[in-house]
Design a protein around this motif. Sequence first.
Motif, PDB file in Angstrom:
ATOM      1  N   GLY A  67      30.182 -16.730  21.876  1.00  0.00           N
ATOM      2  CA  GLY A  67      30.721 -15.732  22.718  1.00  0.00           C
ATOM      3  C   GLY A  67      29.925 -14.785  23.292  1.00  0.00           C
ATOM      4  N   ARG A  68      30.081 -13.532  23.358  1.00  0.00           N
ATOM      5  CA  ARG A  68      29.067 -12.840  23.937  1.00  0.00           C
ATOM      6  C   ARG A  68      27.670 -12.368  23.328  1.00  0.00           C
ATOM      7  NH1 ARG A  68      33.220  -7.905  24.937  1.00  0.00           N
ATOM      8  NH2 ARG A  68      34.193  -8.869  23.051  1.00  0.00           N
ATOM      9  N   ILE A 119      22.124 -11.595  22.783  1.00  0.00           N
ATOM     10  CA  ILE A 119      23.192 -11.565  23.910  1.00  0.00           C
ATOM     11  C   ILE A 119      23.126 -12.928  24.561  1.00  0.00           C
ATOM     12  CG2 ILE A 119      24.253 -10.303  25.592  1.00  0.00           C
ATOM     13  CD1 ILE A 119      22.744  -7.802  24.807  1.00  0.00           C
ATOM     14  N   TYR A 120      24.154 -13.674  24.557  1.00  0.00           N
ATOM     15  CA  TYR A 120      23.971 -14.824  25.281  1.00  0.00           C
ATOM     16  C   TYR A 120      24.785 -14.827  26.763  1.00  0.00           C
ATOM     17  CZ  TYR A 120      24.847 -19.963  26.108  1.00  0.00           C
ATOM     18  OH  TYR A 120      24.782 -21.158  26.862  1.00  0.00           O
ATOM     19  N   LEU A 121      23.916 -14.892  27.610  1.00  0.00           N
ATOM     20  CA  LEU A 121      24.384 -14.748  28.953  1.00  0.00           C
ATOM     21  C   LEU A 121      24.365 -16.024  29.997  1.00  0.00           C
ATOM     22  CD1 LEU A 121      21.785 -11.792  29.408  1.00  0.00           C
ATOM     23  CD2 LEU A 121      24.226 -11.506  29.518  1.00  0.00           C
ATOM     24  N   GLY A 122      24.364 -17.264  29.055  1.00  0.00           N
ATOM     25  CA  GLY A 122      24.327 -18.546  29.763  1.00  0.00           C
ATOM     26  C   GLY A 122      22.839 -18.914  30.118  1.00  0.00           C
ATOM     27  N   VAL A 124      24.992  -1.816  24.922  1.00  0.00           N
ATOM     28  CA  VAL A 124      25.025  -3.254  25.588  1.00  0.00           C
ATOM     29  C   VAL A 124      25.804  -3.281  26.834  1.00  0.00           C
ATOM     30  CG1 VAL A 124      25.650  -5.466  25.013  1.00  0.00           C
ATOM     31  CG2 VAL A 124      24.402  -4.472  23.548  1.00  0.00           C
ATOM     32  N   ILE A 128      23.966  -4.361  30.072  1.00  0.00           N
ATOM     33  CA  ILE A 128      24.588  -5.712  30.806  1.00  0.00           C
ATOM     34  C   ILE A 128      25.013  -5.583  32.168  1.00  0.00           C
ATOM     35  CG2 ILE A 128      26.430  -7.432  30.812  1.00  0.00           C
ATOM     36  CD1 ILE A 128      24.305  -7.884  28.913  1.00  0.00           C
ATOM     37  N   ASP A 129      25.598  -4.344  32.660  1.00  0.00           N
ATOM     38  CA  ASP A 129      25.688  -3.806  33.975  1.00  0.00           C
ATOM     39  C   ASP A 129      24.681  -4.021  34.831  1.00  0.00           C
ATOM     40  OD1 ASP A 129      28.697  -3.700  33.754  1.00  0.00           O
ATOM     41  OD2 ASP A 129      28.498  -1.269  33.541  1.00  0.00           O
ATOM     42  N   PHE A 164      21.652  -5.705  34.336  1.00  0.00           N
ATOM     43  CA  PHE A 164      21.305  -6.894  34.069  1.00  0.00           C
ATOM     44  C   PHE A 164      22.046  -7.717  35.314  1.00  0.00           C
ATOM     45  CE2 PHE A 164      21.831 -11.804  33.050  1.00  0.00           C
ATOM     46  CZ  PHE A 164      20.561 -11.755  32.884  1.00  0.00           C
ATOM     47  N   GLU A 165      23.277  -7.424  35.331  1.00  0.00           N
ATOM     48  CA  GLU A 165      24.261  -8.085  36.320  1.00  0.00           C
ATOM     49  C   GLU A 165      23.694  -7.907  37.646  1.00  0.00           C
ATOM     50  OE1 GLU A 165      28.543  -9.023  35.553  1.00  0.00           O
ATOM     51  OE2 GLU A 165      28.388  -7.336  36.859  1.00  0.00           O
ATOM     52  N   GLU A 166      23.366  -6.665  37.965  1.00  0.00           N
ATOM     53  CA  GLU A 166      23.087  -6.284  39.125  1.00  0.00           C
ATOM     54  C   GLU A 166      21.673  -6.976  39.724  1.00  0.00           C
ATOM     55  OE1 GLU A 166      23.895  -3.747  41.488  1.00  0.00           O
ATOM     56  OE2 GLU A 166      25.815  -3.568  40.191  1.00  0.00           O
ATOM     57  N   ILE A 204      20.951  -9.911  38.755  1.00  0.00           N
ATOM     58  CA  ILE A 204      21.163 -11.465  39.246  1.00  0.00           C
ATOM     59  C   ILE A 204      22.091 -11.552  40.404  1.00  0.00           C
ATOM     60  CG2 ILE A 204      20.703 -12.346  36.798  1.00  0.00           C
ATOM     61  CD1 ILE A 204      23.937 -12.832  36.752  1.00  0.00           C
ATOM     62  N   THR A 205      22.481 -10.522  40.816  1.00  0.00           N
ATOM     63  CA  THR A 205      23.479 -10.557  42.188  1.00  0.00           C
ATOM     64  C   THR A 205      22.602 -10.016  43.115  1.00  0.00           C
ATOM     65  OG1 THR A 205      24.549  -8.643  41.555  1.00  0.00           O
ATOM     66  CG2 THR A 205      25.699 -10.508  41.217  1.00  0.00           C
ATOM     67  N   GLY A 206      21.680  -9.403  42.935  1.00  0.00           N
ATOM     68  CA  GLY A 206      20.667  -8.874  44.048  1.00  0.00           C
ATOM     69  C   GLY A 206      21.206  -7.750  44.967  1.00  0.00           C
ATOM     70  N   LYS A 212      28.479 -15.269  29.418  1.00  0.00           N
ATOM     71  CA  LYS A 212      28.057 -16.427  30.087  1.00  0.00           C
ATOM     72  C   LYS A 212      29.266 -16.440  31.551  1.00  0.00           C
ATOM     73  CE  LYS A 212      27.849 -21.264  29.850  1.00  0.00           C
ATOM     74  NZ  LYS A 212      28.236 -22.585  28.982  1.00  0.00           N
ATOM     75  N   ARG A 223      31.225 -14.149  32.504  1.00  0.00           N
ATOM     76  CA  ARG A 223      30.902 -12.915  33.387  1.00  0.00           C
ATOM     77  C   ARG A 223      29.811 -13.082  34.588  1.00  0.00           C
ATOM     78  NH1 ARG A 223      30.093  -6.786  31.817  1.00  0.00           N
ATOM     79  NH2 ARG A 223      28.956  -6.202  33.482  1.00  0.00           N
TER      80      ARG A 223
END
Lengths: 371, 68
Positions: free
Chosen positions: A316-317, A332-335, A358, A362-363, A365-367, A369-371, B19, B21
């Motif tokens: 999972g996460r 933390i597994y993010l793929g 966390v 993660i928010d 980090f997500e920014e 990878i989405t640029g 992953k 998400r």
Amino acid sequence: MIKQLLLVDDEKFFLEGLKEGLAEYKDIFTTDICFSVKEAIDLCNKKKYDLIVSDIRMPGESGLDLIVYLRQQSYGGGFIAMTAYGSAEVLARIKQLGGVEIILKPFNLNWFKEKIKDFFSDEEGVSGTIEAISLTSLLQLINLEKKTLLVKVADNTDEGFLYFNKGEIIHAQCRQKIGEEAVYHLIKMKKGHFSLFNLGKKEIPDQTIEIPFMGVMMNAMKLLDENSKDTGQEDEDNIYINKEEIMDVKKMQDAVDQLKSKIGAGLIHTAIWSSADGQALVAFNEKPKAVALLNELTNQMYKVLSQSEEGFFELGRYYLIDLVKDNMVIIIYLGDYQWSILFDKKKVQLGLLLNVVVPNIIDIFEEAITG
Amino acid sequence: MGLTLNEIYKIVTDKAGFKGRMRLAVRTGVSRTKAEEMADTPEIIAKFKKEADEILGQDIDKFLRGGK
């Protein structure tokens, strides 16, 4: 193979003295001399030189003209500029041309002899064509091996230089382009050749590229991707960098900084790394061997769990490992990426970390990878 | 604002972890925090649902409140 050296200076006696002094290394290189840029160009058209040492200020055309001419001819050897007039303007102009070492006159003959000898003995002589190995693959290899090298890249129209210090690209030059812009320009080359040279400590240039290697490569791949969309051509040098997930390394660093500020002194180590190779993209208190091990552990765990025939569940996460001396690590597994946080349990509340910190990082980090 | 998009993000995270998400963020080009601020237009919801369906391997409508 005997190397070829060309000395260019309008001071005839000075040049003949240098040639005589260098004769003791005739088993390593042979030395030609000439007294003007015109003569030098004639010689270069007849013979391939591995190193040219030229005065800058000469009657008629200058040493700078010679450098420009050689660039246009895709000269692949080294160039050392000699000058007695080390004005900031001249030095800046030489630096701008790129890949040129400068020595100031007057100098000691023995020092000069050693310098030339070192040049030829330091030269690794590794070279190849970009068709045989993609430039991106070559640069990744240098990064993985943590090499300190100069990579010279040339095709029919352009020539450029990439400087690596312990595996990180610290400087690049190509025509008027410097820094990251030059890297992107060079990576676009589909044909041509490259040569690798060892870099001594004194030859490491000023840093013009601040972001880590992976960040440079990802930004370069993004530009290539945009370019291929514009031209309708697919990029074949995709290697393992996922084109979908080009990230902003500076924002990623923001995420790590945010983590540091939230859990303070309890944080022992953290790293965000690529699942493909276990190489950290950003880190605090870097621990590359531990990261490589955790990467392997996660990847094995993911593989086994996702292929389980017993109806077990996929990873999972995150997962936690309790360690001795009151330490704990959360992965933390993010793929395509993973994030390790090693912390002191006495100083960090686990609930707060998992439920507040966390989600927040993660928010960010997500920014990234989405640029 | 962005209530449905936020819910899609929550479901994908619950069902497919971070992953899933991250895949949703990369494929839509919209992070969760940006999604929260966006309007729930039919076009953007349709795009999110399509990507979420592919990531989860099942129809996300089953999990959305009111089966939107």
